[in-house]
Design an enzyme around this catalytic site. Structure first.
Site, PDB file in Angstrom:
ATOM      1  CE  LYS A  16       4.681  -5.889  -4.832  1.00 35.66           C
ATOM      2  NZ  LYS A  16       4.173  -5.910  -3.335  1.00 35.66           N
ATOM      3  NE  ARG A  90      -1.364  -2.683  -6.204  1.00 32.08           N
ATOM      4  CZ  ARG A  90      -0.862  -1.361  -5.678  1.00 32.08           C
ATOM      5  NH1 ARG A  90      -1.903  -0.495  -5.553  1.00 32.08           N
ATOM      6  NH2 ARG A  90       0.424  -1.274  -5.668  1.00 32.08           N
ATOM      7  NE  ARG A 129       9.168   0.884   5.133  1.00 35.10           N
ATOM      8  CZ  ARG A 129       8.662   0.567   3.794  1.00 35.10           C
ATOM      9  NH1 ARG A 129       9.276  -0.071   2.921  1.00 35.10           N
ATOM     10  NH2 ARG A 129       7.643   1.199   3.312  1.00 35.10           N
ATOM     11  NE  ARG A 161       6.191   5.635   2.932  1.00 34.55           N
ATOM     12  CZ  ARG A 161       6.178   4.571   2.019  1.00 34.55           C
ATOM     13  NH1 ARG A 161       7.191   4.282   1.377  1.00 34.55           N
ATOM     14  NH2 ARG A 161       4.879   3.754   1.865  1.00 34.55           N
ATOM     15  NE  ARG A 172       1.005   0.164   2.455  1.00 33.15           N
ATOM     16  CZ  ARG A 172       2.195  -0.014   2.779  1.00 33.15           C
ATOM     17  NH1 ARG A 172       2.402   0.734   3.924  1.00 33.15           N
ATOM     18  NH2 ARG A 172       2.938  -0.303   1.838  1.00 33.15           N
TER      19      ARG A 172
END
Ligand SMILES: [Zn+2]
Length: 222
Positions: A16, A90, A129, A161, A172
């Site tokens: 996104k 959301r 990542r 992260r 999530r």
């Protein structure tokens, strides 16, 4: 007058953010990322920011109407021709509240852009990542640094992260499936949903969205 009043939907890791920055350039629309918007209000201690801080200090989430007030303020300032909203709504109650708020300004959404990807793709992308302290991004499989664990640009150590740790990603995704995914049907029923395949190459996804938006803009003019 043709407006492009858009929201972005999709799981974390579907791309996104990447698409948003390209689209705002293509169409000259302000990007409204509600996470950043909220942080800025709090940091600048605006009236809305102070109210938000108070709610967070009391251990709660920031109320929807407060977030919507921030969004509307931004739309009033920069969104005459439309906007690209990311991070809100959301949940279905949030979507209802947003629709009501826009209606009061004689506006409505043009489309909900869903950039979709299955869990396995998202997990693979996010868990691989790595970044250095300057924010240079890598992926252990898709975009590895020349020397393992070191940034190509400045040699700084790469780390993951906290949000991208496997357990956090799972959380999530669960939240997304429970609370946000029902918005697919919600916007489909209202004729607003446009689907894009987030597993494809990002240039391809971008071309597809751009073509869709160009068509939408034409239709708005007719
Ligand atoms: Zn670096």
């Amino acid at each position: 007058m043709s407006e492009l009043n858009l929201i972005l939907l999709g799981p974390p890791g579907a791309g996104k953010g990447t698409q948003a920055s390209r689209l705002t350039e293509d169409f000259g629309l302000p990007y409204i990322g509600t996470g950043d918007l909220l942080r800025r209000h709090v940091a600048e201690e605006t009236d809305l920011g102070k109210q938000a801080q108070e709610q967070m200090d009391n251990g709660g989430l920031v109320a929807d109407d407060l977030v919507i007030a921030m969004i509307l303020e931004k739309i009033d300032e920069e969104g005459d021709d439309g906007f690209l909203l990311d991070g809100f709504p959301r949940t279905i109650p949030q979507a209802d509240a947003l629709a009501g708020a826009l209606e009061k300004r004689n506006r409505r959404l043009t489309a909900a852009l869903l950039i979709d990807a299955p869990d396995e793709t998202v997990i693979k992308r996010l868990s691989g990542r790595r970044q250095c302290s300057d924010g240079h991004l890598y992926h252990v499989e898709f975009d590895p640094p020349k020397h393992e664990g070191r940034c190509d640009q400045d040699g700084k150590p790469l780390s993951q992260r906290e949000d991208d740790e496997p357990e956090k990603i799972k959380k999530r995704l669960e939240t997304y499936h429970e609370q946000t995914e029902p918005l697919k049907d919600y916007y489909e029923e209202r004729g607003l949903l446009r689907r894009f395949d987030g597993t494809q190459d990002k240039v391809k996804v971008h071309d597809h969205i751009r073509a869709t938006l160009a068509t939408l803009r034409l239709e708005e003019r007719l």
